[in-house]
Design a protein around this motif. Structure first.
Motif, short mmCIF file in Angstrom:
data_model
loop_
_atom_site.label_atom_id
_atom_site.label_comp_id
_atom_site.label_asym_id
_atom_site.label_seq_id
_atom_site.Cartn_x
_atom_site.Cartn_y
_atom_site.Cartn_z
N LEU A 281 0.85 -1.20 0.00
CA LEU A 281 0.00 0.00 0.00
C LEU A 281 0.88 1.24 0.00
CD1 LEU A 281 -2.65 -1.05 2.73
CD2 LEU A 281 -2.56 -1.69 0.29
N LYS A 282 0.58 2.18 -0.92
CA LYS A 282 1.44 3.37 -1.06
C LYS A 282 0.58 4.65 -1.13
CE LYS A 282 4.95 0.62 -2.56
NZ LYS A 282 5.98 0.16 -1.66
N PRO A 283 1.08 5.73 -0.55
CA PRO A 283 0.41 7.02 -0.75
C PRO A 283 0.84 7.62 -2.09
CG PRO A 283 2.30 7.32 0.69
CD PRO A 283 2.28 5.86 0.29
N SER A 284 -0.05 8.37 -2.73
CA SER A 284 0.31 9.02 -4.00
C SER A 284 -0.23 10.45 -4.02
CB SER A 284 -0.27 8.26 -5.19
OG SER A 284 -0.08 9.01 -6.38
N ASN A 285 0.66 11.38 -4.35
CA ASN A 285 0.25 12.79 -4.49
C ASN A 285 0.27 13.21 -5.96
OD1 ASN A 285 2.95 12.90 -5.03
ND2 ASN A 285 3.50 14.23 -3.31
N ILE A 286 0.13 12.22 -6.84
CA ILE A 286 0.26 12.44 -8.29
C ILE A 286 -0.66 13.54 -8.80
CG2 ILE A 286 -1.45 10.67 -8.98
CD1 ILE A 286 1.90 10.99 -10.74
N GLU A 287 -1.82 13.72 -8.16
CA GLU A 287 -2.77 14.72 -8.67
C GLU A 287 -2.48 16.14 -8.19
OE1 GLU A 287 -6.74 12.40 -9.99
OE2 GLU A 287 -6.88 13.37 -8.05
N PHE A 288 -1.59 16.28 -7.22
CA PHE A 288 -1.35 17.60 -6.63
C PHE A 288 -0.84 18.62 -7.66
CE2 PHE A 288 -0.64 16.28 -1.88
CZ PHE A 288 -1.89 15.68 -1.89
N ASP A 289 -0.06 18.13 -8.64
CA ASP A 289 0.56 19.05 -9.60
C ASP A 289 -0.19 19.12 -10.93
OD1 ASP A 289 2.59 19.69 -7.80
OD2 ASP A 289 3.74 17.91 -8.39
N LEU A 290 -1.33 18.41 -11.03
CA LEU A 290 -2.09 18.45 -12.28
C LEU A 290 -3.02 19.66 -12.27
CD1 LEU A 290 -3.01 14.67 -12.74
CD2 LEU A 290 -1.14 15.95 -13.78
N PRO A 291 -3.30 20.23 -13.46
CA PRO A 291 -4.18 21.40 -13.51
C PRO A 291 -5.55 21.06 -12.93
CG PRO A 291 -3.18 20.97 -15.66
CD PRO A 291 -2.83 19.82 -14.78
N GLN A 292 -6.13 22.04 -12.23
CA GLN A 292 -7.47 21.86 -11.62
C GLN A 292 -8.51 22.65 -12.41
OE1 GLN A 292 -8.19 19.83 -9.00
NE2 GLN A 292 -6.07 19.16 -9.15
N PRO A 293 -9.76 22.22 -12.48
CA PRO A 293 -10.23 20.94 -11.96
C PRO A 293 -9.70 19.79 -12.82
CG PRO A 293 -11.99 22.02 -13.18
CD PRO A 293 -10.85 22.98 -13.14
N ASN A 294 -9.42 18.67 -12.15
CA ASN A 294 -8.82 17.53 -12.84
C ASN A 294 -9.84 16.40 -12.99
OD1 ASN A 294 -6.69 15.91 -13.94
ND2 ASN A 294 -6.63 14.84 -11.99
N TYR A 295 -9.62 15.56 -13.98
CA TYR A 295 -10.48 14.39 -14.20
C TYR A 295 -9.62 13.14 -14.16
CZ TYR A 295 -13.80 17.89 -15.77
OH TYR A 295 -14.63 18.98 -15.82
N THR A 296 -10.22 12.03 -13.72
CA THR A 296 -9.50 10.76 -13.58
C THR A 296 -8.82 10.36 -14.89
OG1 THR A 296 -11.08 10.08 -11.89
CG2 THR A 296 -9.78 8.34 -12.92
N VAL A 297 -9.51 10.59 -16.00
CA VAL A 297 -8.93 10.20 -17.30
C VAL A 297 -7.59 10.90 -17.53
CG1 VAL A 297 -10.17 11.94 -18.70
CG2 VAL A 297 -9.47 9.74 -19.72
N ASN A 298 -7.47 12.16 -17.09
CA ASN A 298 -6.21 12.91 -17.23
C ASN A 298 -5.12 12.31 -16.34
OD1 ASN A 298 -7.78 14.58 -18.79
ND2 ASN A 298 -7.95 16.20 -17.27
N THR A 299 -5.51 11.92 -15.13
CA THR A 299 -4.55 11.31 -14.20
C THR A 299 -4.00 10.03 -14.80
OG1 THR A 299 -5.80 12.23 -12.35
CG2 THR A 299 -4.23 10.47 -11.84
N LEU A 300 -4.87 9.22 -15.40
CA LEU A 300 -4.45 7.96 -16.00
C LEU A 300 -3.48 8.18 -17.17
CD1 LEU A 300 -7.90 6.15 -15.83
CD2 LEU A 300 -5.83 5.47 -14.59
N VAL A 301 -3.76 9.19 -17.99
CA VAL A 301 -2.86 9.53 -19.11
C VAL A 301 -1.50 9.95 -18.54
CG1 VAL A 301 -2.43 11.22 -20.94
CG2 VAL A 301 -4.68 10.13 -20.76
#
Length: 199
Positions: free
Chosen positions: A75-95
């Motif tokens: 089990l790992k923590p992830s802050n991957i979405e912190f630096d993505l433009p907001q508002p963000n969508y899951t599809v963008n995170t996956l890309v």
């Protein structure tokens, strides 16, 4: 197709405000009883457009996830979405994850039965299903949902324990001065208590 060199990662999205034992039980069950190698807790950032008073800052929620998972190798923590433009969508995170990790990892989503019911409203949900598996755990309040995703080859149901603990309940209880220590991983309880969160 999973090869021996490809790690299969399950992405468990949430605000984790705070992370509690229900989250851990489900994630650990997915790591032990499915073909996923690791579960990443993707901490959803606080939207700059919606200042929700009860939502702690990104750093503190990430820190609590770190504290909760540090003794669990899968089990790992992830802050991957912190630096993505907001508002963000899951599809963008996956890309973004695909670009960052290439062929080393494959990514799947983890969601509750309740989320699956509204999945067809997600941005580019067809693209997500084309490229990613979705692991679904049961929710007692929803019952089994018969709908458009029934029998879909990318939807994998995992009979994880049903956990009816919510972060909302925990925040409210703390505010009311109740002892919620058994509902939180010990390190999370200590951190939240020391920081005086949710009071």
């Amino acid at each position: 197709m999973k090869t021996s060199s490809t790690k299969k990662i399950g992405l468990y999205f949430g605000t984790f405000n705070p992370i509690h034992i229900g989250h851990l039980v489900i994630a650990n069950h997915m790591a032990e009883y499915s073909d996923l190698d690791e579960i990443w807790f993707v901490v959803t950032p606080r939207s700059p457009f919606k200042k929700k008073k009860s939502l702690l800052d990104n750093y503190h929620r990430y820190e609590m996830v770190y504290e909760a998972t540090k003794d669990y190798p899968k089990l790992k923590p992830s802050n991957i979405e912190f630096d993505l433009p907001q508002p963000n969508y899951t599809v963008n995170t996956l890309v973004h994850l695909g670009e960052k990790y290439g062929k080393s990892y494959t990514f799947s989503l983890i969601m509750g039965e309740d989320n699956l019911k509204g999945f067809h409203k997600w941005k580019n949900y067809e693209v997500i299903l084309e490229n990613h598996d979705v692991y679904v755990y049961p929710r007692i309040s929803e019952g089994r949902v018969e709908h458009r995703f029934e029998g879909h080859p990318k939807i994998k149901r995992v009979s994880a324990p049903i956990m009816e603990i919510s972060s909302t309940f925990i925040r409210k209880a703390i505010k009311e001065g109740k002892n919620v220590r058994p509902l939180l991983p010990e390190a999370v309880w200590v951190y939240a208590d020391e920081m005086n969160f949710y009071r």
